[in-house]
Motif scaffolding. Sequence first.
Motif, PDB file in Angstrom:
ATOM      1  N   ASN A   1       0.832  -1.187   0.000  1.00 53.03           N
ATOM      2  CA  ASN A   1       0.000   0.000   0.000  1.00 53.03           C
ATOM      3  C   ASN A   1       0.873   1.246   0.000  1.00 53.03           C
ATOM      4  OD1 ASN A   1      -2.338  -1.536   0.108  1.00 53.03           O
ATOM      5  ND2 ASN A   1      -2.398  -1.510   2.323  1.00 53.03           N
ATOM      6  N   THR A   2       0.376   2.293  -0.602  1.00 53.67           N
ATOM      7  CA  THR A   2       1.086   3.563  -0.640  1.00 53.67           C
ATOM      8  C   THR A   2       0.133   4.693  -0.280  1.00 53.67           C
ATOM      9  OG1 THR A   2       2.465   5.026  -1.976  1.00 53.67           O
ATOM     10  CG2 THR A   2       0.653   3.943  -3.099  1.00 53.67           C
ATOM     11  N   ASN A   3       0.692   5.802   0.128  1.00 47.44           N
ATOM     12  CA  ASN A   3      -0.135   6.972   0.383  1.00 47.44           C
ATOM     13  C   ASN A   3       0.300   8.129  -0.512  1.00 47.44           C
ATOM     14  OD1 ASN A   3       2.292   7.426   1.681  1.00 47.44           O
ATOM     15  ND2 ASN A   3       1.378   8.345   3.479  1.00 47.44           N
ATOM     16  N   ILE A   4       0.911   7.794  -1.645  1.00 49.22           N
ATOM     17  CA  ILE A   4       1.358   8.786  -2.619  1.00 49.22           C
ATOM     18  C   ILE A   4       0.817   8.403  -3.992  1.00 49.22           C
ATOM     19  CG2 ILE A   4       3.338   9.846  -3.738  1.00 49.22           C
ATOM     20  CD1 ILE A   4       4.977   9.196  -1.257  1.00 49.22           C
ATOM     21  N   PHE A   5       0.346   9.409  -4.726  1.00 49.88           N
ATOM     22  CA  PHE A   5      -0.207   9.175  -6.059  1.00 49.88           C
ATOM     23  C   PHE A   5       0.282  10.259  -7.008  1.00 49.88           C
ATOM     24  CE2 PHE A   5      -3.482   9.739  -9.320  1.00 49.88           C
ATOM     25  CZ  PHE A   5      -3.639   8.435  -9.761  1.00 49.88           C
ATOM     26  N   ARG A   6       0.629   9.871  -8.242  1.00 45.75           N
ATOM     27  CA  ARG A   6       0.958  10.834  -9.297  1.00 45.75           C
ATOM     28  C   ARG A   6      -0.025  10.641 -10.445  1.00 45.75           C
ATOM     29  NH1 ARG A   6       3.314  11.555 -14.268  1.00 45.75           N
ATOM     30  NH2 ARG A   6       3.998   9.409 -14.543  1.00 45.75           N
ATOM     31  N   PHE A   7      -0.707  11.724 -10.786  1.00 48.39           N
ATOM     32  CA  PHE A   7      -1.637  11.669 -11.908  1.00 48.39           C
ATOM     33  C   PHE A   7      -0.861  11.574 -13.216  1.00 48.39           C
ATOM     34  CE2 PHE A   7      -4.420  13.637  -8.806  1.00 48.39           C
ATOM     35  CZ  PHE A   7      -5.668  13.117  -9.119  1.00 48.39           C
ATOM     36  N   PRO A   8      -1.214  10.644 -14.083  1.00 47.99           N
ATOM     37  CA  PRO A   8      -0.601  10.634 -15.420  1.00 47.99           C
ATOM     38  C   PRO A   8      -0.920  11.961 -16.111  1.00 47.99           C
ATOM     39  CG  PRO A   8      -1.826   8.607 -15.020  1.00 47.99           C
ATOM     40  CD  PRO A   8      -2.158   9.549 -13.893  1.00 47.99           C
ATOM     41  N   GLU A  29      -9.526  12.464   1.085  1.00 48.16           N
ATOM     42  CA  GLU A  29     -10.394  11.757   2.047  1.00 48.16           C
ATOM     43  C   GLU A  29      -9.754  10.459   2.534  1.00 48.16           C
ATOM     44  OE1 GLU A  29     -14.180  11.154   0.176  1.00 48.16           O
ATOM     45  OE2 GLU A  29     -14.527  13.316  -0.042  1.00 48.16           O
ATOM     46  N   ASN A  30      -8.909   9.874   1.703  1.00 49.26           N
ATOM     47  CA  ASN A  30      -8.268   8.605   2.027  1.00 49.26           C
ATOM     48  C   ASN A  30      -6.808   8.765   2.441  1.00 49.26           C
ATOM     49  OD1 ASN A  30     -10.270   6.311   1.388  1.00 49.26           O
ATOM     50  ND2 ASN A  30     -10.530   7.765  -0.296  1.00 49.26           N
ATOM     51  N   ASN A  31      -6.440   9.994   2.817  1.00 44.14           N
ATOM     52  CA  ASN A  31      -5.081  10.300   3.281  1.00 44.14           C
ATOM     53  C   ASN A  31      -3.994   9.907   2.276  1.00 44.14           C
ATOM     54  OD1 ASN A  31      -5.948  11.411   5.771  1.00 44.14           O
ATOM     55  ND2 ASN A  31      -6.263   9.324   6.532  1.00 44.14           N
ATOM     56  N   PHE A 101      10.163  10.811  -1.549  1.00 43.55           N
ATOM     57  CA  PHE A 101       8.888  11.477  -1.265  1.00 43.55           C
ATOM     58  C   PHE A 101       8.522  11.328   0.206  1.00 43.55           C
ATOM     59  CE2 PHE A 101       7.935  10.764  -5.901  1.00 43.55           C
ATOM     60  CZ  PHE A 101       7.967  12.105  -6.241  1.00 43.55           C
ATOM     61  N   TYR A 102       8.820  10.198   0.773  1.00 48.12           N
ATOM     62  CA  TYR A 102       8.484   9.970   2.167  1.00 48.12           C
ATOM     63  C   TYR A 102       9.278  10.903   3.087  1.00 48.12           C
ATOM     64  CZ  TYR A 102       5.934   6.038   0.350  1.00 48.12           C
ATOM     65  OH  TYR A 102       5.062   5.267  -0.371  1.00 48.12           O
ATOM     66  N   ASP A 103      10.534  11.225   2.723  1.00 50.94           N
ATOM     67  CA  ASP A 103      11.306  12.215   3.469  1.00 50.94           C
ATOM     68  C   ASP A 103      10.597  13.563   3.434  1.00 50.94           C
ATOM     69  OD1 ASP A 103      13.398  10.409   3.997  1.00 50.94           O
ATOM     70  OD2 ASP A 103      14.521  11.020   2.217  1.00 50.94           O
ATOM     71  N   LEU A 104      10.085  13.924   2.270  1.00 49.59           N
ATOM     72  CA  LEU A 104       9.425  15.218   2.110  1.00 49.59           C
ATOM     73  C   LEU A 104       8.110  15.309   2.874  1.00 49.59           C
ATOM     74  CD1 LEU A 104       9.977  15.688  -1.722  1.00 49.59           C
ATOM     75  CD2 LEU A 104      11.282  16.734   0.123  1.00 49.59           C
ATOM     76  N   LEU A 105       7.437  14.186   3.001  1.00 49.91           N
ATOM     77  CA  LEU A 105       6.123  14.188   3.645  1.00 49.91           C
ATOM     78  C   LEU A 105       6.205  14.109   5.170  1.00 49.91           C
ATOM     79  CD1 LEU A 105       4.238  11.851   1.191  1.00 49.91           C
ATOM     80  CD2 LEU A 105       4.100  14.343   1.339  1.00 49.91           C
ATOM     81  N   ASP A 106       7.317  13.662   5.705  1.00 50.67           N
ATOM     82  CA  ASP A 106       7.457  13.561   7.158  1.00 50.67           C
ATOM     83  C   ASP A 106       7.654  14.904   7.812  1.00 50.67           C
ATOM     84  OD1 ASP A 106       7.081  10.868   7.260  1.00 50.67           O
ATOM     85  OD2 ASP A 106       9.218  10.387   7.183  1.00 50.67           O
TER      86      ASP A 106
END
Length: 106
Positions: A1-8, A29-31, A101-106
């Motif tokens: 599972n991931t909590n990061i998404f990139r739109f094409p 809504e889904n974090n 990305f996880y570094d940036l989000l923390d």
Amino acid sequence: NTNIFRFPGGSGGGKYNDLKLEAKELLEENNIVSIDWNALNGDAEGLRTEEKLLNRLKATIQDKQSVIILMHDAGDKIKTYNVLPEIIQHLKQEGYEFKTFYDLLD
């Protein structure tokens, strides 16, 4: 599972903009964080030489403090692979640090 998404194609604009706006709400809504790029090397634009890829990257980075670079790893993007060491060297010379990305989000 991931909590990061990139739109094409990016999270805004285009013929699916209304659908993307709805999707952004669902992601929130889904974090799930939507991340876009703010620099690119042009490998999806059909640039054919390593020099052109590097120059396109330099042009799109300009003086940005923080960059997220769009590059592709598809089989036909061998020039991106070949120029990557030079890209990394250039970014380091410009004082950029590499983070996930996880570094940036923390």
